[in-house]
Scaffold this motif. Structure first.
Motif, PDB file in Angstrom:
ATOM      1  N   TYR A   1      70.058   7.964 -14.326  1.00 24.74           N
ATOM      2  CA  TYR A   1      71.255   7.114 -14.280  1.00 24.74           C
ATOM      3  C   TYR A   1      70.900   5.626 -14.372  1.00 24.74           C
TER       4      TYR A   1
ATOM      5  N   GLN B   1      72.132  19.765 -12.494  1.00 28.67           N
ATOM      6  CA  GLN B   1      71.369  18.730 -13.197  1.00 28.67           C
ATOM      7  C   GLN B   1      69.962  19.197 -13.561  1.00 28.67           C
TER       8      GLN B   1
ATOM      9  N   SER C   1      69.800  12.945 -12.169  1.00 28.82           N
ATOM     10  CA  SER C   1      70.152  11.674 -11.544  1.00 28.82           C
ATOM     11  C   SER C   1      69.099  10.602 -11.737  1.00 28.82           C
TER      12      SER C   1
ATOM     13  N   HIS D   1      77.280   8.785 -12.896  1.00 29.81           N
ATOM     14  CA  HIS D   1      77.327  10.169 -12.418  1.00 29.81           C
ATOM     15  C   HIS D   1      78.617  10.851 -12.859  1.00 29.81           C
TER      16      HIS D   1
ATOM     17  N   ASN E   1      71.288   8.597  -6.213  1.00 25.07           N
ATOM     18  CA  ASN E   1      71.703   7.846  -7.407  1.00 25.07           C
ATOM     19  C   ASN E   1      73.223   7.730  -7.533  1.00 25.07           C
TER      20      ASN E   1
ATOM     21  N   ASN F   1      72.722  17.084  -6.391  1.00 26.80           N
ATOM     22  CA  ASN F   1      72.408  17.047  -7.815  1.00 26.80           C
ATOM     23  C   ASN F   1      71.974  18.406  -8.351  1.00 26.80           C
TER      24      ASN F   1
END
Lengths: 363, 427
Positions: free
Chosen positions: B383, B159, B380, B372, B365, B154
């Motif tokens: 989500y 992210q 994440s 995603h 996740n 991630n």
């Protein structure tokens, strides 16, 4: 030994694990805010505990501080107000004036809690006692420009206490300006230092009360008749800095002028130094993050990026720390401080660069 | 009103319908010249401009019939613009709400991961005692799974770039994995996410080793794919380490162009070597004072943790795109794809599986694979909260939202692997 440790913690740095023991146990420069003491209604002095990695600083230097506000790291520079000390120092301090539109400064002054961890850069800057040609010094300061002077005066006071006999004694005059006494940072402390130390004369000029006018040649001659024999350390509004530069240069003492800007000295929009003409626009493409934004006249590339939600790495926002340096892929930018142009293929500091037409940045 | 003027964005092929009448011919010529009529982005731009040029007063002008297209990758009646707007709104509101709590979340996960790593290794140094070995393997494999999935994967997606923390940043992160982060960012963030489930573009479809698409050509080597499947699962990190290297994906391994493969191969080998040296040499050597059995116990524990990490990540990732009803697209279908079409493909090309908070964190996740793929650079930890909104949107637009238990999803993957190891039956 460290080599073996690095092999064991690969791909992380051993520091990543030392961090589990606390922010001051690592080799990286971090500080923990110990106290936030209000100086005026809009300013405060912050004392930070630092770890063994702190390298020490020279009186008058600044430090970059990275502080997380609502999850986002913001980095700014502030002058160190604590007395210069060797690397054994376990505490340092900075003073911050909350500017009306200063997102970070307002946070530091009004909303920072003791215990907060901040990221530090190595202390830096040439505006130091060491740069003085003689021990006869005049500080000309205004507003928060007093902060590096406070760091130097506290350093001199400590040195003075340590060695009472000195072959060539310091002779210091500090002339500080603030709109009112309530808004004058460190007013009480400066005056107390002046009373306590024979080598120091302090003049506090409150320009909006007491009928003190702005600094001019007459006033200078009045508060410090032997000014031309002194090294001048000027820090504050650009008018004050320009006055000092011009005065000393006219007197043939340009080498005795030491100045510190808290904001990049940038010409107004539309001048040849700021790239675009008033009202003009240019497309700025950030090739790595695949963003395209429109730049307006007078905005730096950094401001342009931030106005559209991008957050490129940056530091001092005035062209000194080089944190924000990125390759210029296409087009031409201008350094807003001096009008110098850079073309594709060079590296540019986006905090002081403005586009001249459409540009592509490798960030 | 815009709906009347806009073509069915995302449809492919050459528009044949008349241009909207509300723009003058001069406008049209000028716009057509710089927009390049004929391809869809050009047309989309044209209609956007046309919409802006039209005064918003008076009765609706008749824009004529919608352009017709010979073939479509999308179901009839699906409003791709509306779909894109609704999903964009989720993305925007999530981005706008990121803050201190999210930053605290990822830092907490990182602290937990590093503590687990240290504790796991400490226990493994006493691994001659079976309970310590088991506890050590559990903690170290947990640490590796957390690092690879909830943190590494991630962070490398960017992210957490919004935090502007240079240490938790896609440009600086290197993960506890045999694949160099730089190659991963290319093969995964670019090839896989840009071209999700497009045959011939997305190299992740079967990882070039397994025939998971019945429309792909069958070769006798596919007979062995059940064994390849198990082997890839056990050594998944090594497979991924080589995955970005285009040259080694040659159909016949004997004809691999070694000159072309070499630069990335060297990079991969350096990463594999340093990962291996840490886990299987330097770490076990710490147990030397305790004797050879302790060294071997530490080494075997580290190996077990790596294998468990491989099996789990393999399982999660194969459940993401290969269960039944996940659609594979052709290059023709995605030509000139609109933002709504891209979103549609992400939903149709991904599959979720059910789970609680622990499943979320231990899969990075990716049990929310659909979310995603719609928003690969949203943190994440969000989500799970946006999944019900995505699901509701899918239901309203009559798009299948593929989710089931892990066992069911993985079961259909295994069935496909077995079935497509054989050639297609003659029609």
């Amino acid at each position: 030994m460290n080599g073996l440790l690095e092999r064991l913690t690969y791909p992380l740095d051993p520091d990543a694990f030392r961090l589990l023991l606390g922010p001051l146990r690592t080799q990286r420069l971090q500080g923990v805010i110990e106290s936030v003491t209000p100086l005026t209604p809009t300013s405060a002095e912050l004392v930070l505990r630092v770890g063994r990695s702190w390298p020490g600083h020279l009186a008058g230097q600044f430090v970059t501080i990275g502080v997380d506000i609502n999850g986002v790291r913001h980095t700014r520079c502030y002058s160190l107000t604590s007395a210069a000390a060797a690397s054994s120092a376990d505490r340092i301090s900075i003073a911050v004036q909350a500017k009306p539109d200063g997102f970070v400064s307002k946070h530091l002054v009004h909303r920072t809690l003791p215990g907060t961890t901040v990221q530090l850069g190595a202390p830096d800057g040439e505006f130091t006692l060491e740069s003085a040609a003689s021990r006869r010094i005049l500080f000309l300061t205004g507003g928060s420009g007093v902060t590096p002077a406070v760091g130097m005066l506290r350093t001199l006071a400590t040195m003075n206490a340590a060695s009472r006999v000195s072959s060539s004694p310091w002779d210091v005059v500090a002339v500080h300006h603030a709109p009112t006494r309530d808004q004058a940072m460190f007013a009480d402390e400066l005056e107390a230092l002046g009373r306590q130390h024979p080598w120091l004369t302090v003049a506090l000029r409150t320009t909006r009360e007491s009928g003190h006018g702005h600094l001019d040649a007459d006033v200078l001659g009045e508060v410090c008749p032997d000014w031309a024999d002194r090294d001048v350390f000027a820090c504050g509004p650009s008018g004050l800095i320009d006055f000092a530069s011009n005065r000393w240069t006219e007197a043939g003492a340009a080498h005795r002028v030491h100045v510190e800007h808290f904001a990049p000295p940038i010409a107004g929009p539309g001048s040849s130094q700021t790239g675009l003409n008033e009202g003009a626009q240019a497309q700025v493409t950030f090739s790595a993050s695949q963003h395209q934004v429109t730049a307006e006249a007078g905005s730096s590339l950094l401001e342009t990026a931030e106005s559209t939600g991008l957050l490129p790495q940056s530091g001092c926002r005035m062209g000194i720390c080089r944190t924000c340096t990125v390759p210029l892929v296409q087009g031409t930018v201008v350094d807003m401080r001096n009008g110098r142009r850079s073309d594709a293929g060079s590296h540019v500091q986006i905090c002081v660069s403005a586009p001249v037409g459409d540009v592509t940045i490798g960030a | 009103m815009p709906l009347l003027l806009l073509p069915r964005a995302g449809s492919t092929g050459t528009p044949t319908g008349p241009a909207p009448e509300i723009i003058t011919e001069a406008d049209l010529d000028e716009l057509a010249a710089d927009a390049g009529l004929g391809d869809l982005p050009g047309l989309a731009q044209l209609t956007r401009l046309a919409t802006r040029l039209t005064p918003n007063t008076g009765p609706e002008p008749d824009a004529g019939p919608l352009p017709s297209y010979s073939e479509s990758a999308y179901p009839d009646g699906l409003d791709l613009n509306q779909l894109a707007n609704e999903l964009d709104a989720i993305r925007d509101s999530t981005l706008a709400s990121l803050g201190e709590d999210d930053a605290a979340y990822i830092r907490r996960i990182i602290r937990i991961q590093r503590s687990l790593d240290l504790a796991g290794r400490a226990a493994l140094l006493a691994g001659v005692f079976p309970p310590a070995w088991i506890a050590g393997v559990a903690m170290l494999s947990g640490a590796k799974i957390l690092e690879n999935m909830e943190i590494g994967h991630n962070v490398l997606h960017g992210q957490w770039d919004w935090m502007q923390d240079p240490e938790i940043h896609s440009t600086t992160w290197e993960w506890d994995h045999s694949c160099p982060a730089s190659q991963w960012k290319h093969s995964h963030n670019y090839l896989h996410h840009r071209w999700t489930n497009v045959a011939g573009k997305d190299r992740d479809i079967g990882y070039g080793a397994i025939r998971i698409d019945p429309n792909s050509e069958w070769y006798p080597r596919h007979l062995a794919q059940p064994a390849v499947f198990v082997g890839l699962a056990l050594a998944f990190d090594l497979g991924i380490s080589l995955h970005d290297n285009e040259a080694i994906h040659a159909r016949n391994p004997l004809k691999t162009d070694m000159e072309a493969a070499k630069p990335k191969l060297e990079e991969s080998w350096n990463k594999i070597r340093r990962q291996g040296a840490k886990d299987f040499i330097f770490f076990p050597l710490l147990a030397t004072p305790l004797g050879l059995p302790s060294v071997l116990a530490a080494a075997s524990g580290a190996l077990a943790a790596n294998v468990i990490r491989n099996l789990w990540t393999f399982g999660v990732i194969f459940c993401g795109h290969f269960p039944d009803d996940v659609r594979i697209f052709t290059e023709d279908e995605v030509e000139g794809e609109s933002p709504g079409g891209w979103y549609y493909r992400q939903i149709m090309g991904s599959a979720n599986f059910n789970g609680g908070p622990l499943t979320h964190v231990m899969t990075g996740n990716l049990d929310h694979q659909i979310e995603h793929h719609l928003f690969p650079d949203l943190p994440s930890n969000r989500y799970a909260e946006i999944a019900p909104q995505v699901r509701e949107i899918c239901e309203r637009h009559d798009i299948a939202y593929n989710t089931d238990s892990f066992a069911k999803q993985f079961g259909t993957v295994v069935r496909k692997v077995l079935r497509y190891s054989l050639p297609n039956r003659k029609q």
